[in-house]
Design a protein around this motif. Sequence first.
Motif, PDB file in Angstrom:
ATOM      1  N   ARG A   1       0.805  -1.222   0.000  1.00  0.00           N
ATOM      2  CA  ARG A   1       0.000   0.000   0.000  1.00  0.00           C
ATOM      3  C   ARG A   1       0.840   1.275   0.000  1.00  0.00           C
ATOM      4  N   PHE A   2       2.149   1.121  -0.063  1.00  0.00           N
ATOM      5  CA  PHE A   2       3.035   2.279  -0.093  1.00  0.00           C
ATOM      6  C   PHE A   2       3.809   2.284  -1.404  1.00  0.00           C
ATOM      7  N   PRO A   3       3.798   3.405  -2.124  1.00  0.00           N
ATOM      8  CA  PRO A   3       4.461   3.451  -3.423  1.00  0.00           C
ATOM      9  C   PRO A   3       5.985   3.341  -3.343  1.00  0.00           C
ATOM     10  N   SER A   4       6.566   3.667  -2.190  1.00  0.00           N
ATOM     11  CA  SER A   4       8.019   3.563  -2.074  1.00  0.00           C
ATOM     12  C   SER A   4       8.422   3.354  -0.616  1.00  0.00           C
ATOM     13  N   ALA A   5       9.604   2.816  -0.447  1.00  0.00           N
ATOM     14  CA  ALA A   5      10.149   2.617   0.892  1.00  0.00           C
ATOM     15  C   ALA A   5      10.422   3.950   1.568  1.00  0.00           C
ATOM     16  N   VAL A   6      10.586   5.001   0.783  1.00  0.00           N
ATOM     17  CA  VAL A   6      10.836   6.330   1.342  1.00  0.00           C
ATOM     18  C   VAL A   6       9.664   6.773   2.227  1.00  0.00           C
ATOM     19  N   GLU A   7       8.463   6.529   1.768  1.00  0.00           N
ATOM     20  CA  GLU A   7       7.292   6.918   2.557  1.00  0.00           C
ATOM     21  C   GLU A   7       7.221   6.116   3.856  1.00  0.00           C
ATOM     22  N   ILE A   8       7.539   4.847   3.798  1.00  0.00           N
ATOM     23  CA  ILE A   8       7.571   4.026   5.014  1.00  0.00           C
ATOM     24  C   ILE A   8       8.614   4.583   5.973  1.00  0.00           C
ATOM     25  N   ALA A   9       9.787   4.926   5.459  1.00  0.00           N
ATOM     26  CA  ALA A   9      10.857   5.487   6.291  1.00  0.00           C
ATOM     27  C   ALA A   9      10.426   6.803   6.934  1.00  0.00           C
ATOM     28  N   GLN A  10       9.712   7.627   6.202  1.00  0.00           N
ATOM     29  CA  GLN A  10       9.231   8.893   6.762  1.00  0.00           C
ATOM     30  C   GLN A  10       8.260   8.655   7.913  1.00  0.00           C
ATOM     31  N   ILE A  11       7.361   7.707   7.750  1.00  0.00           N
ATOM     32  CA  ILE A  11       6.405   7.402   8.816  1.00  0.00           C
ATOM     33  C   ILE A  11       7.140   6.876  10.042  1.00  0.00           C
ATOM     34  N   VAL A  12       8.087   5.987   9.835  1.00  0.00           N
ATOM     35  CA  VAL A  12       8.845   5.427  10.958  1.00  0.00           C
ATOM     36  C   VAL A  12       9.610   6.534  11.679  1.00  0.00           C
ATOM     37  N   THR A  13      10.218   7.436  10.932  1.00  0.00           N
ATOM     38  CA  THR A  13      10.970   8.536  11.519  1.00  0.00           C
ATOM     39  C   THR A  13      10.061   9.481  12.299  1.00  0.00           C
ATOM     40  N   ASN A  14       8.917   9.803  11.744  1.00  0.00           N
ATOM     41  CA  ASN A  14       8.014  10.779  12.361  1.00  0.00           C
ATOM     42  C   ASN A  14       7.173  10.215  13.501  1.00  0.00           C
ATOM     43  N   GLU A  15       6.849   8.946  13.463  1.00  0.00           N
ATOM     44  CA  GLU A  15       5.904   8.383  14.425  1.00  0.00           C
ATOM     45  C   GLU A  15       6.541   7.704  15.633  1.00  0.00           C
ATOM     46  N   GLY A  16       7.836   7.442  15.587  1.00  0.00           N
ATOM     47  CA  GLY A  16       8.502   6.834  16.737  1.00  0.00           C
ATOM     48  C   GLY A  16       7.842   5.540  17.182  1.00  0.00           C
ATOM     49  N   LEU A  17       7.441   5.482  18.465  1.00  0.00           N
ATOM     50  CA  LEU A  17       6.865   4.273  19.041  1.00  0.00           C
ATOM     51  C   LEU A  17       5.529   3.881  18.417  1.00  0.00           C
ATOM     52  N   ASN A  18       4.876   4.795  17.743  1.00  0.00           N
ATOM     53  CA  ASN A  18       3.586   4.520  17.104  1.00  0.00           C
ATOM     54  C   ASN A  18       3.716   4.129  15.630  1.00  0.00           C
ATOM     55  N   ALA A  19       4.940   3.943  15.163  1.00  0.00           N
ATOM     56  CA  ALA A  19       5.173   3.714  13.737  1.00  0.00           C
ATOM     57  C   ALA A  19       4.461   2.481  13.202  1.00  0.00           C
ATOM     58  N   ALA A  20       4.534   1.372  13.901  1.00  0.00           N
ATOM     59  CA  ALA A  20       3.903   0.144  13.400  1.00  0.00           C
ATOM     60  C   ALA A  20       2.391   0.336  13.285  1.00  0.00           C
TER      61      ALA A  20
END
Length: 103
Positions: A58-77
């Motif tokens: 559901r994500f067009p690139s790994a970059v978007e996943i990385a941004q979510i992980v970076t921004n969301e911290g403990l809530n990333a998953a």
Amino acid sequence: LAAVLIATGQLTPEQAEPFANVLLSAVGVQPDIFADKMAVELVTNCIFVLCTDGVWSRFPSAVEIAQIVTNEGLNAASKLIEKSIERGGEDNATAVVISIEAA
């Protein structure tokens, strides 16, 4: 199967689409479990994202996943799962984010 066909250069992502839901292995089919494994070097401040195709598809690139992980911290998953469902995910949506920090 689709990921293997793409990774080995046998098919393009578009050509592999009909094989997107074909499994190469599954837990519970055989009495013994054979897991794929690989060795990776753990370094300080490294983050691993382990997720099912219900999330990554559901994500067009790994970059978007990385941004979510970076921004969301403990809530990333949870955020990755939430966004994959919002985007029409119809498959199993599971994610685990592991952060390796300094000892």
